[in-house]
Design an enzyme around this catalytic site. Structure first.
Site, mmCIF file in Angstrom:
data_model
loop_
_atom_site.group_PDB
_atom_site.id
_atom_site.type_symbol
_atom_site.label_atom_id
_atom_site.label_comp_id
_atom_site.label_asym_id
_atom_site.label_seq_id
_atom_site.Cartn_x
_atom_site.Cartn_y
_atom_site.Cartn_z
ATOM 1 N N GLU A 261 6.683 9.900 -55.911
ATOM 2 C CA GLU A 261 5.232 9.725 -55.501
ATOM 3 C C GLU A 261 4.616 10.395 -55.872
ATOM 4 O O GLU A 261 3.791 11.502 -55.307
ATOM 5 C CB GLU A 261 5.827 10.716 -54.350
ATOM 6 C CG GLU A 261 6.995 10.039 -52.686
ATOM 7 C CD GLU A 261 6.271 9.432 -52.042
ATOM 8 O OE1 GLU A 261 5.418 8.754 -52.154
ATOM 9 O OE2 GLU A 261 6.850 9.442 -51.384
ATOM 10 N N CYS B 144 2.289 -9.031 -39.481
ATOM 11 C CA CYS B 144 2.143 -10.498 -39.762
ATOM 12 C C CYS B 144 3.494 -11.425 -40.270
ATOM 13 O O CYS B 144 3.802 -12.876 -40.171
ATOM 14 C CB CYS B 144 0.884 -11.428 -40.153
ATOM 15 S SG CYS B 144 -0.222 -11.048 -41.347
HETATM 16 ZN ZN ZN Z 1 -0.319 -9.735 -41.502
#
Ligand code: ZN
Length: 158
Positions: free
Chosen positions: A60, A119
């Site tokens: 981080e 997606c």
């Molecule tokens: Zn996407």
């Protein structure tokens, strides 16, 4: 880092104090693998711990001050292996200093992509789905989700 531990190198794993998710004395990835780690508040503390080690891991790193660039250079110049992880883009999709400075100076770079939650293709962006406008808002799935370039919606500039 795991291989360095197996090879009995002196390994130190450091993470910024700002990141208080999960356990304080272990580095815990989102996939729940754990490695003992120390919490640091700034780049000077990274140098102090790193000096004593052969292999230095920093997680981080985007949450550390810009002095970390010089610290990594000095440790690497001293022959230590320095392995830095961090987010290269902030939630607006802009380079997240000091990571770009470190990328430019590194011998090797591995860019790891998440999976777009919308997606399903490889995702290099971080969509903030809750919270306010500050650049640093530590959290995991409650504030952020991985998005690909096409599904990322940059926040409006005010
Ligand atoms: Zn996407």
């Amino acid at each position: 880092l795991r291989r360095a531990v197996i090879a009995r190198r002196r390994v130190v794993i450091l993470k910024p104090a700002l990141d208080d998710r999960y356990a304080p004395d272990h580095l815990v990835s989102h996939s729940e693998q754990r490695v003992p780690s120390l919490v640091v508040r700034n780049s000077a503390e990274v140098f102090r711990h790193g000096r004593e080690a052969e292999v230095v891991g920093i997680d981080e790193t985007q949450f550390l001050d810009e002095g970390i660039v010089e610290v990594c250079e000095r440790l690497a110049d001293a022959g230590k292996r320095v392995i830095v992880a961090g987010l290269d883009l902030d939630y607006r999709g802009n380079p997240f200093e000091p990571i770009p400075q470190l990328l430019a100076r590194a011998e090797y770079i591995t860019k790891t992509l998440a999976i777009c939650v919308v997606c399903g293709v490889p995702a290099g962006r971080t969509q903030r789905v809750a919270g306010r406008d500050e650049r640093i808002l530590v959290g995991s799935t409650e504030f952020y989700e991985a998005r690909c370039r096409g599904c990322f919606e940059p926040p409006e500039e005010e």
